[in-house]
Motif scaffolding. Structure first.
Motif, PDB file in Angstrom:
ATOM      1  N   UNK A 124       0.801  -1.213   0.000  1.00 11.59           N
ATOM      2  CA  UNK A 124       0.000   0.000   0.000  1.00 11.59           C
ATOM      3  C   UNK A 124       0.833   1.262   0.000  1.00 11.59           C
ATOM      4  N   UNK A 125       2.149   1.108   0.067  1.00  7.92           N
ATOM      5  CA  UNK A 125       3.063   2.254   0.105  1.00  7.92           C
ATOM      6  C   UNK A 125       2.858   3.177  -1.103  1.00  7.92           C
ATOM      7  N   UNK A 126       2.723   2.600  -2.289  1.00 10.54           N
ATOM      8  CA  UNK A 126       2.627   3.410  -3.514  1.00 10.54           C
ATOM      9  C   UNK A 126       1.290   4.128  -3.641  1.00 10.54           C
ATOM     10  N   UNK A 127       0.307   3.780  -2.800  1.00 15.44           N
ATOM     11  CA  UNK A 127      -1.014   4.421  -2.860  1.00 15.44           C
ATOM     12  C   UNK A 127      -1.188   5.536  -1.827  1.00 15.44           C
ATOM     13  N   UNK A 128      -0.173   5.795  -1.016  1.00 17.19           N
ATOM     14  CA  UNK A 128      -0.292   6.842   0.000  1.00 17.19           C
ATOM     15  C   UNK A 128      -0.493   8.205  -0.658  1.00 17.19           C
ATOM     16  N   UNK A 129      -1.312   9.064  -0.080  1.00 17.99           N
ATOM     17  CA  UNK A 129      -1.744  10.305  -0.737  1.00 17.99           C
ATOM     18  C   UNK A 129      -0.622  11.215  -1.240  1.00 17.99           C
ATOM     19  N   UNK A 130       0.500  11.300  -0.501  1.00 17.87           N
ATOM     20  CA  UNK A 130       1.544  12.261  -0.871  1.00 17.87           C
ATOM     21  C   UNK A 130       2.747  11.626  -1.542  1.00 17.87           C
ATOM     22  N   UNK A 131       2.646  10.350  -1.903  1.00 14.92           N
ATOM     23  CA  UNK A 131       3.807   9.664  -2.460  1.00 14.92           C
ATOM     24  C   UNK A 131       4.285  10.315  -3.756  1.00 14.92           C
ATOM     25  N   UNK A 132       3.359  10.874  -4.526  1.00 14.68           N
ATOM     26  CA  UNK A 132       3.737  11.502  -5.792  1.00 14.68           C
ATOM     27  C   UNK A 132       4.471  12.817  -5.625  1.00 14.68           C
ATOM     28  N   UNK A 133       4.451  13.375  -4.418  1.00 15.33           N
ATOM     29  CA  UNK A 133       5.105  14.664  -4.190  1.00 15.33           C
ATOM     30  C   UNK A 133       6.580  14.532  -3.833  1.00 15.33           C
TER      31      UNK A 133
END
Length: 359
Positions: free
Chosen positions: A265-274
Motif C-alpha cells: 500500500x506504500x505506492x497508494x499513499x496520498x503524498x507519495x507523488x510529491x
C-alpha cells in the motif's frame, strides 16, 4: 465531537459556547470547581502550543502541583477542542506512568481555565540538555520500560497519544516516568475514522504520516518510542529534520528506501507523488549503533518497521529480550536525582521554545 454544544465528560460537564460559558455542576468527585486563587504560583516551568504550565502550591493542602493554564487567546468559540479532549481523557486515565489530572479550576473570568496536574520535577528534554553524564543503558531501559507500560495502558483503552517526544515525558525525583500533554490524543476504534496527518512533532513523526495517511493506529506512537529509545541511547536526536522532505530523507538514509514488498500500500499513499525518494537499499541501524546488542537492534528494527501493521506493539516490546539481558534495567527509585532545571528557567527563557518542541 460537537464543540458548540455540551460535552459529556463523565464526572464533570463542560460547555463550550459562543459566549465561552464553562460550568461544572456539583458532583461526587470534584464538587464545585475551585478558584485558581487557592493556588500560589511559584514559577513557570513550561509553555506549549496548548497552554502555559506553572509550578504551584495548593494553599489548602500545601501540595506542590503543576498548574496548566488553558490557552484561550486565539479562541472565539469557547474552550479549545484540544483542551476538551485532554480533560475528557485524563479524567478517565489512572496509571502510574501517566500524568494525573487532579481537578479543574477557574480564574476570575469564565474563559480562564486551569488544569491541576500531579507535579513532576523533571522533563526528559531538559535533562538531556543539562545533565553532565548521559543516561547509562540500564537507566535508558528503566525509562523506556515505564514509557511502554504507560502506552500499553493507553492503547488497551483505545487511545493514541499522537505527540510522544522527550519533552512530553516527565520524571519525578523518585525515577517515575509519566506520559504528559494529551492535547493531540484521540480515541480510535473500528471502523477507523480519518484523522489529520499533521500530528506528532516532526522528529518523531512516522513515515505514514509524512506521506499523508489519514488512517492512524497505535503504530504511530510506537515509531515515536523508537525515536525516543534511539535518542536516549545515542545522547542526541536520531532524526532531526528541518522539513517534512528532509525528515523523509533522513528516514530513508537510516532504514533504506521503502517499497511495496516491505510496505504493502506504500505506492497508494496520498503524498507519495510529491516526493522523489533517494535509492538506498541498506538498513544502517547497525552502523548507527555499533555497540548495541543483537536484542537491542532487533527491538529498534521492530519499532522502525515501515509497514505500520507489522510495527511492534507496546505489549510486544515489554516482552523483548533486550530488557532481560545485561545491563538489566535499574529500578526507578535507583535512578539518579538531578537539579531541578525547569525551576531555574528565567521567564524570558521559558517563553522561547526549544528545538525539540518545533514542528
Amino acid at each position: 465531537m460537537d464543540v458548540t454544544g455540551e460535552e459529556e465528560l463523565g464526572p464533570i460537564r463542560l460547555k463550550s459556547l459562543k459566549n465561552k460559558v464553562f460550568t461544572v455542576p456539583k458532583n461526587d468527585r470534584f464538587g464545585m470547581c475551585r478558584s485558581v486563587r487557592g493556588f500560589e504560583k511559584l514559577n513557570r516551568i513550561g509553555e506549549g502550543t496548548y497552554g502555559i504550565v506553572y509550578r504551584a502550591r495548593d494553599t489548602k493542602s500545601d501540595e506542590i502541583v503543576a498548574l496548566k493554564k488553558v490557552r484561550m487567546d486565539k479562541e472565539k468559540d469557547g474552550i479549545p477542542i484540544s483542551s476538551l479532549r485532554e480533560i475528557t481523557l485524563l479524567l478517565r486515565l489512572r496509571h502510574p506512568n501517566i500524568v494525573e489530572l487532579k481537578e479543574v479550576v477557574v480564574g476570575s473570568h469564565l474563559e480562564s481555565l486551569f488544569l491541576v496536574m500531579s507535579y513532576c520535577e523533571q522533563d526528559l528534554a531538559s535533562l538531556l540538555e543539562n545533565i553532565q553524564t548521559p543516561f547509562s543503558e540500564a537507566q535508558v531501559k528503566c525509562i523506556i520500560l515505564q514509557l511502554l507500560r504507560g502506552l500499553r495502558y493507553l492503547h488497551h483503552n483505545f487511545i493514541i497519544h499522537r505527540d510522544l517526544k522527550v519533552s512530553n515525558l516527565l520524571m519525578t525525583d523518585k525515577g517515575c516516568v509519566k506520559i504528559a500533554d494529551f492535547g493531540l490524543a484521540r480515541r480510535y476504534g473500528v471502523p477507523q475514522q480519518p484523522m489529520t496527518p499533521r500530528v506528532v512533532t516532526l522528529w518523531y513523526r512516522a513515515p505514514e504520516l509524512l506521506l499523508g495517511s489519514k488512517t492512524q493506529t497505535t503504530a504511530l506512537d510506537m515509531w515515536a518510542v523508537g525515536c525516543i529509545l534511539a535518542e536516549l541511547l545515542a545522547h542526541k536526536p536520531l532524526l532531526p529534520g528541518t522539513s517534512e522532505i528532509q525528515q523523509l530523507d533522513l528516514i530513508v538514509q537510516l532504514l533504506g528506501t521503502p517499497n511495496e514488498t516491505i510496505w504493502p500500500g506504500f505506492s497508494d499513499l496520498p503524498l507519495i507523488g510529491q516526493y522523489s525518494l533517494r535509492k538506498q537499499p541498506y538498513n544502517n541501524l547497525k552502523n548507527k549503533f555499533t555497540w548495541l546488542s543483537e536484542a537491542g537492534h532487533r527491538l529498534l528494527n521492530l519499532l522502525f518497521m515501515y509497514n505500520p501493521q507489522r510495527r511492534a506493539s507496546a505489549k510486544d516490546c515489554l516482552e523483548s529480550s533486550y530488557f532481560k539481558e545485561k545491563p538489566l534495567p535499574c529500578e526507578p527509585d535507583l535512578m539518579p536525582t538531578f537539579p531541578h532545571h525547569r525551576n531555574k528557567r528565567a521567564a524570558s527563557q521559558a517563553e522561547s521554545h526549544s528545538k525539540r518542541s518545533k514542528v
